[in-house]
Write a protein that holds these residues in place. Structure first.
Motif, short mmCIF file in Angstrom:
data_model
loop_
_atom_site.label_atom_id
_atom_site.label_comp_id
_atom_site.label_asym_id
_atom_site.label_seq_id
_atom_site.Cartn_x
_atom_site.Cartn_y
_atom_site.Cartn_z
N ARG A 120 67.72 17.32 164.74
CA ARG A 120 67.32 18.71 164.93
C ARG A 120 65.79 18.74 164.86
O ARG A 120 65.20 18.19 163.93
CB ARG A 120 67.91 19.61 163.85
CG ARG A 120 67.22 20.98 163.83
CD ARG A 120 67.94 21.97 162.96
NE ARG A 120 69.20 22.38 163.53
CZ ARG A 120 69.91 23.42 163.09
NH1 ARG A 120 69.48 24.12 162.07
NH2 ARG A 120 71.05 23.74 163.65
N HIS A 148 71.79 24.10 171.62
CA HIS A 148 72.48 23.74 170.38
C HIS A 148 73.94 23.48 170.80
O HIS A 148 74.83 24.30 170.57
CB HIS A 148 72.38 24.91 169.40
CG HIS A 148 72.82 24.59 168.00
ND1 HIS A 148 73.46 23.43 167.64
CD2 HIS A 148 72.69 25.31 166.85
CE1 HIS A 148 73.72 23.45 166.35
NE2 HIS A 148 73.26 24.58 165.84
N ARG A 181 68.73 29.20 171.19
CA ARG A 181 69.33 27.99 171.77
C ARG A 181 70.85 28.14 171.81
O ARG A 181 71.52 27.56 172.66
CB ARG A 181 68.93 26.78 170.95
CG ARG A 181 69.24 26.88 169.45
CD ARG A 181 68.54 25.77 168.71
NE ARG A 181 68.69 25.85 167.26
CZ ARG A 181 67.81 25.34 166.42
NH1 ARG A 181 66.75 24.72 166.87
NH2 ARG A 181 68.01 25.40 165.12
N VAL A 182 71.38 28.93 170.88
CA VAL A 182 72.83 29.16 170.88
C VAL A 182 73.24 29.91 172.14
O VAL A 182 74.25 29.60 172.77
CB VAL A 182 73.25 29.94 169.61
CG1 VAL A 182 74.74 30.27 169.64
CG2 VAL A 182 72.89 29.17 168.35
N ARG A 235 71.55 35.87 165.92
CA ARG A 235 70.53 36.24 164.93
C ARG A 235 69.19 36.44 165.64
O ARG A 235 68.86 35.71 166.57
CB ARG A 235 70.40 35.10 163.90
CG ARG A 235 69.46 35.38 162.75
CD ARG A 235 69.51 34.21 161.75
NE ARG A 235 69.01 32.97 162.35
CZ ARG A 235 67.73 32.60 162.39
NH1 ARG A 235 66.80 33.38 161.88
NH2 ARG A 235 67.38 31.44 162.94
N GLN A 237 65.65 35.65 166.04
CA GLN A 237 64.94 34.43 165.64
C GLN A 237 63.50 34.76 165.26
O GLN A 237 62.56 34.39 165.98
CB GLN A 237 64.98 33.42 166.80
CG GLN A 237 66.37 33.17 167.37
CD GLN A 237 67.16 32.16 166.57
OE1 GLN A 237 66.74 31.03 166.40
NE2 GLN A 237 68.31 32.58 166.03
N PRO A 275 76.91 32.93 165.02
CA PRO A 275 76.65 31.52 164.71
C PRO A 275 76.21 31.27 163.28
O PRO A 275 76.37 30.18 162.76
CB PRO A 275 75.54 31.12 165.69
CG PRO A 275 74.94 32.38 166.19
CD PRO A 275 75.99 33.45 166.03
N GLY A 276 75.65 32.24 162.61
CA GLY A 276 75.15 32.04 161.26
C GLY A 276 73.81 31.30 161.27
O GLY A 276 73.58 30.51 162.17
N PRO A 277 72.92 31.56 160.35
CA PRO A 277 73.12 32.51 159.26
C PRO A 277 73.15 33.95 159.76
O PRO A 277 72.37 34.29 160.65
CB PRO A 277 71.90 32.27 158.35
CG PRO A 277 70.85 31.69 159.25
CD PRO A 277 71.57 30.95 160.32
N1 ASP Z 1 72.28 28.15 163.15
C1 ASP Z 1 71.96 28.43 164.53
C2 ASP Z 1 70.79 27.60 165.01
O1 ASP Z 1 70.40 26.67 164.32
C3 ASP Z 1 71.77 29.87 164.78
C4 ASP Z 1 70.60 30.53 164.10
O2 ASP Z 1 69.86 29.87 163.37
O3 ASP Z 1 70.44 31.71 164.32
O4 ASP Z 1 70.28 27.84 166.08
#
Ligand code: ASP
Length: 324
Positions: A120, A148, A181-182, A235, A237, A275-277
């Motif tokens: 990552r 992702h 990215r999600v 979320r 970002q 997707p969390g958080p």
């Molecule tokens: N956990 C996911 C990511 O790493 C979603 C997010 O952070 O909002 O992209």
């Protein structure tokens, strides 16, 4: 359970990819093969002894340059359930703090006999560079705002599990499309498997370039809500934004927050993913996050099976199905 199969029959296809870098370049049958293999592995997590010897003797390294709770733990546990040896590498405790380059660090870690590197990084394309420079398999666990893949795979796995299919469903991706990215990985997976995708959020959070991906664009959640079979609530970002993209969190919540009241105008069986958080009270209310439509924790459970499938396939395993 009915599942859609796109492309050639999976039983005649051989899995040959050593890396999972993005979903953009995967064939539909490859995505199906990962989902089918994940179904087979899901059963392992339900046993009292949650282990299979598939990756015995292999070494899996987590190389994370950005914070992570779910993804890193999920990859670690997935590798352990496949009997691999695992190492977690954190940036703050590494020699990168002493000035070593990223590639040198990765090559030195690989020299310890690593078979799979799960990476990552905040820079888009980092896993792709590593795949060119290293001999081991590389899995993208999130590269900046680019992709992702395993998050989107667990999202479509969960949709397929609950709805029985992907083709023909209308899926709304809500919120910060520009920095997510999600969102990008979801769009690739859902389009390849035949879903209709609506991206919905404030105009400042929807990039114009998204039109190239053949998705519907909407700015009013209330308008699209009754048509959606699935809502994937993203979320905001904040860490990737330069600020000032919408007037206030209160206004964002008023227009795009998923509340109990709003959900009453959705389909009775609408499925809610996140997707969390999750930020309770910003993208969705606590009642919705924990409510009857929410599959938030089921996504996390499924993530483990999906990551077992990916680790298994990139290390030379062949697609499986739950029936095998
Ligand atoms: N956990 C996911 C990511 O790493 C979603 C997010 O952070 O909002 O992209």
């Amino acid at each position: 359970m009915a599942t859609e199969v796109s492309g050639p029959a999976k039983s005649t296809e051989l899995w040959t990819r050593r890396h999972l870098l993005d979903l953009e370049h995967l064939e539909p049958w490859e995505i199906e093969a990962i989902l089918d293999t994940a179904s087979a592995f899901r059963e392992v997590s339900e046993r009292s002894r949650k282990k299979v010897p598939a990756l015995q003797g292999k070494v899996v390294v987590n190389l994370f340059f950005e914070p992570s709770t779910r993804t890193r733990t999920s990859f670690s546990l997935a590798a352990k359930r496949l009997s691999a040896d695992t190492v977690d590498f954190t940036v703050s405790s590494s020699s990168m703090a002493k000035g070593e380059t990223f590639i040198d660090t990765a090559k030195n870690i690989e020299a310890m006999g690593v078979d799979i590197m799960v990476v990552r990084h905040q820079t888009p394309g980092t896993p792709h560079i590593l795949a060119r420079k290293l001999q081991c398999s590389v899995i993208n666990a999130g590269d900046g705002g680019h992709e992702h893949p395993t998050q989107a795979l667990l999202d479509v796995f969960t949709i397929r599990e609950v709805k029985g299919r992907i083709r023909g469903l209308t899926v709304g991706l809500i919120g910060d499309i520009a920095h997510s990215r999600v969102a990008r990985s979801n769009i690739w997976a859902l389009k390849k498997l035949g879903a209709h995708v609506i991206v919905c959020g404030p105009p400042t959070l929807i990039p114009r370039s998204i039109t190239k991906l053949d998705v519907e664009i909407a700015y009013s959640l209330d308008e699209i809500l009754p048509r959606c079979d699935v809502l994937n609530v993203l979320r905001i970002q904040f860490e990737r934004q330069r600020g000032g993209l919408f007037p206030s969190i209160q206004e964002y919540f008023a227009l795009y927050g998923v509340t109990e009241e709003r959900l009453r105008r959705a389909k009775d069986d609408v499925l809610l993913l996140a997707p969390g958080p999750i930020n309770r009270g910003i993208e969705l209310t606590p009642g919705v996050a924990d409510g009857e439509h929410s599959a938030v924790l089921r996504q996390v459970t499924n993530g483990l099976a999906v990551r077992m499938a990916v680790l298994y396939l990139v290390s030379g395993g062949q697609p499986r199905s739950a029936a095998e």
